[in-house]
Design a protein around this motif. Structure first.
Motif, PDB file in Angstrom:
ATOM      1  N   UNK A  10    -139.413  -0.793-105.921  1.00 52.05           N
ATOM      2  CA  UNK A  10    -138.416   0.135-106.436  1.00 52.05           C
ATOM      3  C   UNK A  10    -137.071  -0.222-105.809  1.00 52.05           C
ATOM      4  N   UNK A  11    -136.292  -1.029-106.495  1.00 48.30           N
ATOM      5  CA  UNK A  11    -134.996  -1.455-105.966  1.00 48.30           C
ATOM      6  C   UNK A  11    -134.047  -0.285-105.783  1.00 48.30           C
ATOM      7  N   UNK A  12    -134.257   0.798-106.516  1.00 46.63           N
ATOM      8  CA  UNK A  12    -133.399   1.966-106.367  1.00 46.63           C
ATOM      9  C   UNK A  12    -133.524   2.603-104.987  1.00 46.63           C
ATOM     10  N   UNK A  13    -134.555   2.247-104.244  1.00 47.24           N
ATOM     11  CA  UNK A  13    -134.696   2.748-102.873  1.00 47.24           C
ATOM     12  C   UNK A  13    -133.529   2.291-101.994  1.00 47.24           C
ATOM     13  N   UNK A  14    -132.844   1.226-102.406  1.00 43.62           N
ATOM     14  CA  UNK A  14    -131.690   0.744-101.640  1.00 43.62           C
ATOM     15  C   UNK A  14    -130.429   1.568-101.898  1.00 43.62           C
ATOM     16  N   UNK A  15    -130.381   2.248-103.033  1.00 42.81           N
ATOM     17  CA  UNK A  15    -129.176   3.001-103.397  1.00 42.81           C
ATOM     18  C   UNK A  15    -128.903   4.122-102.407  1.00 42.81           C
ATOM     19  N   UNK A  16    -127.627   4.309-102.096  1.00 43.80           N
ATOM     20  CA  UNK A  16    -127.239   5.426-101.251  1.00 43.80           C
ATOM     21  C   UNK A  16    -126.427   5.008-100.048  1.00 43.80           C
ATOM     22  N   UNK A  17    -126.241   5.992 -99.171  1.00 42.72           N
ATOM     23  CA  UNK A  17    -125.444   5.812 -97.953  1.00 42.72           C
ATOM     24  C   UNK A  17    -126.391   5.589 -96.781  1.00 42.72           C
ATOM     25  N   UNK A  18    -126.200   4.475 -96.083  1.00 44.75           N
ATOM     26  CA  UNK A  18    -127.040   4.095 -94.956  1.00 44.75           C
ATOM     27  C   UNK A  18    -126.230   4.175 -93.660  1.00 44.75           C
ATOM     28  N   UNK A  19    -126.766   4.894 -92.679  1.00 45.53           N
ATOM     29  CA  UNK A  19    -126.149   4.958 -91.355  1.00 45.53           C
ATOM     30  C   UNK A  19    -126.783   3.863 -90.509  1.00 45.53           C
ATOM     31  N   UNK A  20    -125.965   2.913 -90.089  1.00 46.51           N
ATOM     32  CA  UNK A  20    -126.448   1.734 -89.380  1.00 46.51           C
ATOM     33  C   UNK A  20    -126.207   1.900 -87.883  1.00 46.51           C
ATOM     34  N   UNK A  21    -127.279   1.869 -87.126  1.00 46.92           N
ATOM     35  CA  UNK A  21    -127.190   1.902 -85.664  1.00 46.92           C
ATOM     36  C   UNK A  21    -127.024   0.459 -85.201  1.00 46.92           C
ATOM     37  N   UNK A  22    -125.801   0.108 -84.808  1.00 53.36           N
ATOM     38  CA  UNK A  22    -125.474  -1.276 -84.457  1.00 53.36           C
ATOM     39  C   UNK A  22    -126.058  -1.715 -83.125  1.00 53.36           C
ATOM     40  N   UNK A  23    -126.574  -0.782 -82.349  1.00 58.46           N
ATOM     41  CA  UNK A  23    -127.255  -1.137 -81.095  1.00 58.46           C
ATOM     42  C   UNK A  23    -128.453  -0.211 -80.917  1.00 58.46           C
ATOM     43  N   UNK A  24    -129.498  -0.411 -81.716  1.00 53.64           N
ATOM     44  CA  UNK A  24    -130.645   0.509 -81.700  1.00 53.64           C
ATOM     45  C   UNK A  24    -131.411   0.530 -80.388  1.00 53.64           C
ATOM     46  N   UNK A  25    -131.228  -0.461 -79.564  1.00 50.60           N
ATOM     47  CA  UNK A  25    -131.908  -0.527 -78.268  1.00 50.60           C
ATOM     48  C   UNK A  25    -131.261   0.400 -77.250  1.00 50.60           C
ATOM     49  N   UNK A  26    -130.021   0.857 -77.519  1.00 52.07           N
ATOM     50  CA  UNK A  26    -129.295   1.737 -76.606  1.00 52.07           C
ATOM     51  C   UNK A  26    -129.095   3.096 -77.283  1.00 52.07           C
TER      52      UNK A  26
END
Length: 130
Positions: free
Chosen positions: A28-44
């Motif tokens: 389902x490619x539509x699963x990509x649609x939307x606003x994504x909050x990206x944690x640029x340092x997920x280890x911290x």
């Protein structure tokens, strides 16, 4: 005899092509649609180093939207659906140059990396849909 081999090879190639088409259609490619909050340092977990990606259009093999800063359009956005995941790649940028980003979708979350040649870094990130 040569004609028999040709027919068998055609049959094999048609089965392979059908298999790839069926595998791609499961996603389902539509699963990509939307606003994504990206944690640029997920280890911290103590920082607030976040970015936003908005995917506003998907097609069979491409994505469109914005990445990182408002108004920075995704360029050359591509999708690949082999190996049971949806993979994406794109180019974005700012005043310092271009960024090459790739990611995959797993269990509703994006896992990716962004590479900047001019800033000499590779960021590994995770994203959740807002």
């Amino acid at each position: 005899m040569k004609k028999s081999y040709a027919i068998v090879l055609c049959f094999v190639f048609m089965n392979i092509a059908t298999s790839f088409a069926q595998q791609e259609s499961k996603h389902n490619l539509n699963a990509l649609l939307g606003k994504w909050k990206i944690d640029m340092s997920p280890y911290d977990k103590t920082d607030n180093n976040f970015a936003i990606m908005i995917i506003d259009k998907v097609s069979k093999n491409s994505i469109e939207g914005t990445f990182y800063r408002k108004g920075v359009r995704i360029r050359e956005g591509r999708i690949n659906t082999l190996n049971n995941y949806i993979y994406g790649a794109l180019v974005s940028g700012d005043n310092s140059g271009d960024y090459n980003t790739s990611f995959y979708l797993k269990n509703g979350k994006l896992y990716g990396s962004t590479h900047s040649l001019k800033k000499d870094f590779l960021a590994v990130w995770e994203a959740v849909k807002e």
